[in-house]
Scaffold this motif. Structure first.
Motif, short mmCIF file in Angstrom:
data_model
loop_
_atom_site.label_atom_id
_atom_site.label_comp_id
_atom_site.label_asym_id
_atom_site.label_seq_id
_atom_site.Cartn_x
_atom_site.Cartn_y
_atom_site.Cartn_z
N ASN A 62 26.83 73.91 82.40
CA ASN A 62 26.57 74.74 81.23
C ASN A 62 25.09 75.00 81.01
N ALA A 63 24.24 74.49 81.91
CA ALA A 63 22.79 74.62 81.73
C ALA A 63 22.30 75.96 82.28
N ASP A 64 21.21 76.46 81.68
CA ASP A 64 20.55 77.67 82.20
C ASP A 64 19.72 77.32 83.44
N ARG A 65 19.14 76.12 83.43
CA ARG A 65 18.35 75.66 84.57
C ARG A 65 18.73 74.22 84.89
N ILE A 66 18.69 73.92 86.20
CA ILE A 66 18.90 72.54 86.65
C ILE A 66 17.65 72.11 87.40
N ILE A 67 17.06 71.01 86.98
CA ILE A 67 15.82 70.52 87.60
C ILE A 67 16.10 69.15 88.21
N LEU A 68 15.80 69.03 89.50
CA LEU A 68 15.94 67.74 90.19
C LEU A 68 14.58 67.06 90.24
N ILE A 69 14.52 65.84 89.68
CA ILE A 69 13.29 65.06 89.63
C ILE A 69 13.36 63.93 90.65
N GLU A 70 12.28 63.74 91.38
CA GLU A 70 12.19 62.61 92.30
C GLU A 70 10.76 62.11 92.33
N ASP A 71 10.61 60.80 92.05
CA ASP A 71 9.28 60.16 92.02
C ASP A 71 8.32 60.88 91.09
N GLY A 72 8.83 61.32 89.94
CA GLY A 72 7.97 61.92 88.93
C GLY A 72 7.53 63.34 89.23
N ALA A 73 8.18 63.97 90.18
CA ALA A 73 7.81 65.36 90.52
C ALA A 73 9.08 66.20 90.63
N ILE A 74 8.95 67.51 90.40
CA ILE A 74 10.09 68.42 90.50
C ILE A 74 10.36 68.73 91.98
N LEU A 75 11.55 68.33 92.43
CA LEU A 75 11.94 68.57 93.82
C LEU A 75 12.67 69.90 93.96
N GLU A 76 13.56 70.20 92.99
CA GLU A 76 14.32 71.47 92.98
C GLU A 76 14.34 72.01 91.56
N ASP A 77 14.32 73.34 91.42
CA ASP A 77 14.37 73.98 90.10
C ASP A 77 15.08 75.32 90.26
N GLY A 78 16.24 75.44 89.58
CA GLY A 78 16.96 76.71 89.74
C GLY A 78 18.13 76.82 88.80
#
Length: 562
Positions: free
Chosen positions: A546-562
């Motif tokens: 249901n989200a407009d964006r999904i952000i994958l975080i790894e080790d304090g940094a954004i790995l994926e954003d879409g």
């Protein structure tokens, strides 16, 4: 500037009770003086009415004696009343100062301090301080003025006996100090032994299933017996020391009395001292010795209880890591120019710029972290445990401050805005719902006094909370302690909806509920997220889709954003 002692700080924090303490000291002086006068009256009665068998003036003497006794009784009552009153005021004052400061501290402080330890400080440590001020503080003044007036009485009755009694003081104080030091050391051993005893007792009872499944019953009995024996031995050592110290002190006291009797016996034989004088001298020596011992023992208790003092001062003087600079500036302007605190409603645009943060030095969680969220956007953040997901929303809520970088809401640095402005526009839903003791209606209305119960019920119906409420006989008057985990979570979500925040932060509030309750929660969340900026720490698929964006975080940094 000379730093105040631990107890000195306590007296500063309770300085508004100073006038009562002054009156207490005056009452103590009056009580001590009256006691000495009664000793002299007893001496007069022995010589006149018993030894000389004179009955003339007996009625007048009884009347005078009775007046002094009544006066002593009145001053004792007044002193007790003030002592009890100031003790109660001390407890309230220290607890209020501690609780007030706790309310101003940042959440980071509570992550470092155990909840049980804080409760112990506000309850047990404050009680230790108040009891010390009630008993030892008063005993100290009784000891000081009692010994002073007892020595004056001794010198007035017999100068030589008074002088010899004073010579015994250093010996008495020397032994008292030695015993006190040993008692303090033994008290620490007792505290450790008793703590170990209760620790073993608590662990073996609370973990009884583990004990049984691992067949540790016999070992538990042995460990319990060993810990209880250690506690008993520690207590016994202190008991033996107390008995020995009392023996030495009584020996010194009896020695002083014997010397006084020996000397004054000769004076009585020569007609220079009466039986009443001898009785008064013996009584004065007993009081003098008792008061010297009382002073030394009191000082030792002050030293022992200094730990409790220091612990409560640490709470009172703890500093917030998040400083509300803007509010301080605005409040100064309010006082000088009559301005109002900024309560503007935000659009909800969020931006992290080069944010660096670490909980522990040398262990970075976020490093030059950057993220921009448009107003009204719903963002789901996913990632492994420890990736920094919760840290992001904690920084946005200013529970912590980043070491570097800025966080903006509507292009305003949140550090430069008041916390009131931030929290009026921010709603935070925790993984574990936190409700206050009371009814469902009390919790829904808490902090929203302007809203009516009818409006609350209308919002509850829109979120399907109304259906769950009527499963309970008391409806909205149902105590929250009777609710299930899922029901409590729905109440917390509806409470957030009622507060109408522009930005919603949620640390996966549906991770521990059944599918039926989850559907009701999702309906409530749909209502909550409507036309709002939201950041959700997600663990379940229905939250992500249901989200407009999904952000994958790894080790304090954004790995994926879409």
């Amino acid at each position: 500037m000379k730093q105040k002692s631990t107890w000195g700080k306590i007296f500063i924090y309770t300085k508004d009770l100073k006038k009562y303490n002054i009156f207490k000291i005056l009452y103590i002086i009056c009580i001590v003086v009256l006691n000495n006068i009664i000793i002299l009256l007893n001496s007069y009665a022995i010589d006149t009415f018993i030894i000389d068998k004179k009955m003339l003036g007996k009625e007048d003497f009884v009347l005078v004696y009775f007046v002094f006794l009544i006066t002593l009784f009145i001053f004792s009552i007044l002193w007790h009343y003030l002592a009890i009153y100031t003790e109660g005021c001390t407890v309230i004052k220290l607890q209020s100062l501690s609780f007030k400061n706790l309310q101003n501290l940042s959440p980071a402080y509570f992550d470092q301090e155990a909840e049980g330890d804080l409760l112990t400080r506000l309850r047990n440590d404050v009680e230790v301080i108040s009891e010390t001020l009630f008993y030892q503080y008063n005993d100290l003044y009784f000891g000081i003025f009692g010994s002073i007036f007892a020595s004056i009485l001794l010198f007035s009755l017999n100068g030589k006996v008074g002088f010899y009694s004073i010579l015994l003081t250093p010996v008495l104080v020397f032994f008292c100090i030695i015993f006190v030091k040993k008692k303090v050391a033994l008290s620490e051993n007792i505290r450790q032994a008793v703590s170990k005893y209760f620790s073993v007792l608590n662990e073996r009872i609370s973990a009884i299933k583990v004990v049984k499944t691992l067949l540790l019953e016999k070992k538990s009995v042995v460990e319990y017996g060993d810990s209880s024996w250690e506690a008993l031995c520690a207590e016994s050592k202190k008991g033996y020391l107390n008995a020995f110290s009392n023996l030495i002190i009584n020996f010194l006291l009896i020695t002083g009395i014997c010397l006084a009797l020996y000397y004054m016996g000769y004076e009585n034989f020569r007609g220079e001292a009466s039986i009443g004088d001898i009785t008064a001298v013996i009584t004065a020596i007993e009081i003098y010795v008792a008061k010297i011992v009382q002073i030394v023992n009191t000082m030792s208790v002050f030293k022992e209880n200094e730990v409790a003092c220091r612990r409560i001062i640490e709470v009172i003087e703890a500093k917030a890591t998040v400083i509300d600079k803007k509010r301080e500036i605005i409040l100064n302007e309010v006082q000088s120019e009559g301005k109002n605190i900024n309560t503007d409603i935000v659009r909800g645009e969020i931006e992290f710029k080069n944010v660096c943060f670490e909980y522990l030095s040398g262990q970075p969680i976020l490093n030059n972290f950057e993220l921009k969220i448009d107003a009204g956007q719903r963002v789901a953040i996913i990632g492994n445990t420890g990736a920094g997901k919760t840290t992001i929303i904690n920084l946005l809520a200013r529970f912590y401050e980043p070491q570097e970088g800025t966080i903006l809401i509507d292009n305003k640095d949140i550090k430069e805005q008041s916390l009131e402005w931030l929290y009026k526009n921010l709603g935070y839903i925790l993984q574990k719902p936190l409700l206050l003791n009371g009814s469902i209606m009390y919790n829904l209305k808490y902090g929203n006094d302007k809203i009516t119960e009818e409006q609350i019920i209308s919002i509850s119906k829109d979120c399907s909370l109304d259906l769950l409420v009527h499963n309970h006989l008391d409806g909205y008057d149902t105590d929250v302690s009777e609710l299930s985990f899922g029901e409590r979570q729905i109440v917390s979500i509806v409470r957030t909806i009622i507060s109408s925040p522009r930005i919603v932060l949620m640390d996966e509030a549906t991770s521990s509920v059944d599918s039926l309750t989850d559907r009701i929660i999702q309906k409530a969340l749909y209502k909550l997220f409507e036309n709002k900026t939201s950041i959700v720490i997600a663990h379940r698929l229905n939250t992500i889709i249901n989200a407009d964006r999904i952000i994958l975080i790894e080790d304090g940094a954004i790995l994926e954003d879409g």
